[in-house]
Design a protein around this motif. Structure first.
Motif, PDB file in Angstrom:
ATOM      1  N   LYS A 105       4.216  30.468 -12.129  1.00 34.44           N
ATOM      2  CA  LYS A 105       4.109  30.786 -13.553  1.00 34.44           C
ATOM      3  C   LYS A 105       3.289  29.733 -14.305  1.00 34.44           C
ATOM      4  N   TYR A 106       3.186  28.535 -13.722  1.00 37.47           N
ATOM      5  CA  TYR A 106       2.419  27.461 -14.359  1.00 37.47           C
ATOM      6  C   TYR A 106       0.977  27.390 -13.864  1.00 37.47           C
ATOM      7  N   ASP A 107       0.607  28.212 -12.875  1.00 36.78           N
ATOM      8  CA  ASP A 107      -0.687  28.040 -12.207  1.00 36.78           C
ATOM      9  C   ASP A 107      -1.876  28.062 -13.168  1.00 36.78           C
ATOM     10  N   GLU A 108      -1.919  29.048 -14.045  1.00 34.82           N
ATOM     11  CA  GLU A 108      -3.059  29.168 -14.951  1.00 34.82           C
ATOM     12  C   GLU A 108      -3.116  27.989 -15.913  1.00 34.82           C
ATOM     13  N   GLU A 109      -1.955  27.600 -16.420  1.00 33.71           N
ATOM     14  CA  GLU A 109      -1.915  26.473 -17.345  1.00 33.71           C
ATOM     15  C   GLU A 109      -2.338  25.184 -16.652  1.00 33.71           C
TER      16      GLU A 109
END
Length: 346
Positions: A105-109
């Motif tokens: 869930k944090y990959d893009e950020e």
């Protein structure tokens, strides 16, 4: 748990390769078949003594200005571990694979954040701190159930949660030996993969800390001062002492580590960058052999107080060898830990 993915029959079928007249480990391991049962209930009810779970994240490494891989060691580990033989030397019925903590869930950020920008770096620290909470919780559950934890993957930032979880479960500080080319005892500037041990030590969760195999080229002044000023609690065995100048004997030094840590529950941390030419964030052409690493795990795990094994920092995409080579290394170390522990579990 929000970030936890249960191991299930679908995951098993993706990795398990059946062969006629053979019984693979994956056919006999235990896992939470009913996800409506809480992890706590499963851990308290299962007869398995060894609980395996993975961590899929690399944010701690990025916050420490390290190299990022695009594969997680948990996946390559499963493909190897589930396909070893279930035989008289090791029975899978004593092992449970429960799943992994996954932070996609944090990959893009994370991809957008630049650690060279102070505000971005602060956000990376915050994400690592969030992961700390989950890793601490998982370890606390496992140890309160009287089990041994085997943790696969992520950056070495996760040592903090391993240590804190064990300490909270035991109600006292614990010891750790870290087989690593680096001490990961950097300043407490914000959470990342290079300071999990210093945070755990300064917060009182870590008592005696032994670093085995640190490369002298990467010891900064802060680290050396810390180990010099607190010699009764912080112990350093450098790689050059052991394997270049031969000032210390390998096996004797391991036995000396055991004397320092065996008096209370302790963890065994293995950063695969300490192993020569193994795909990792800080891969090195100089290091211990795979066989020496296996010997280290066997000898340090051969005590009732050995409470967890953590294998971290590996990523097959950072090396030139096939992914299954990393998976096999992790599997060897896990099975060596379990075999050494068998005399001490129910």
């Amino acid at each position: 748990m929000e970030n936890f993915e249960y191991f299930n029959t679908n995951t098993l079928s993706q990795h398990l390769v059946l062969r006629k007249d053979e019984t693979k480990f994956g056919e006999k391991i235990k896992y939470p078949s009913n996800q409506e049962v809480s992890l706590s209930d499963f851990l308290n009810e299962t007869k398995a003594s060894f609980i395996v779970f993975g961590i899929k994240e690399c944010v701690g490494i990025k916050a420490n200005f390290g190299r990022l891989g695009d594969t997680h060691s948990w996946d390559v580990f499963l493909s190897s571990f589930l396909n070893i033989q279930n035989n008289k030397y090791l029975k899978a019925s004593n092992v449970a694979v429960i799943g992994c903590l996954d932070y996609k869930k944090y990959d893009e950020e994370i991809a957008r954040l630049n650690p060279n920008i102070p505000d971005d770096l602060q956000r990376l620290y915050e994400i690592v701190s969030e992961i700390d909470k989950d890793v601490t919780y998982m370890n606390t559950l496992i140890h309160r159930a009287g089990k041994k934890a085997i943790v696969i993957g992520g950056g070495h930032n996760n040592a903090y949660g391993n240590i804190k979880g064990l300490a909270l479960a035991k109600g006292k500080s614990v010891n750790v030996v870290n087989f690593d080319a680096h001490t990961d005892f950097r300043t407490m500037e914000g959470r990342h993969s290079g300071n999990g041990f210093s945070y755990a030590f300064n917060e009182g969760f870590l008592d005696t800390y032994c670093v085995f195999g640190a490369h002298e080229n990467y010891l900064n002044k802060y680290m050396m001062h810390q180990f010099k000023d607190q010699p009764e609690k912080l112990k350093l065995f450098t790689f050059e002492d052991l394997k270049v100048r031969f000032e210390k004997d390998f096996i004797t030094s391991i036995n000396n580590v055991n004397k320092l840590i065996k008096n209370k529950p302790y963890g065994i941390e293995i950063d695969v960058d300490a192993v020569e030419n193994i795909a990792s964030s800080a891969m090195s052409s100089s290091g211990f052999s795979v066989t020496e690493t296996r010997q280290f795990v066997h000898l340090t795990a051969n005590n009732a107080n050995a409470s967890y094994l953590h294998l971290c920092e590996g990523s097959a995409s950072l090396g030139t060898s096939p992914a299954n080579m990393l998976g096999k290394l992790l599997t060897y170390l896990v099975t060596d830990f379990i075999k050494a522990q068998l005399p001490y579990v129910k």
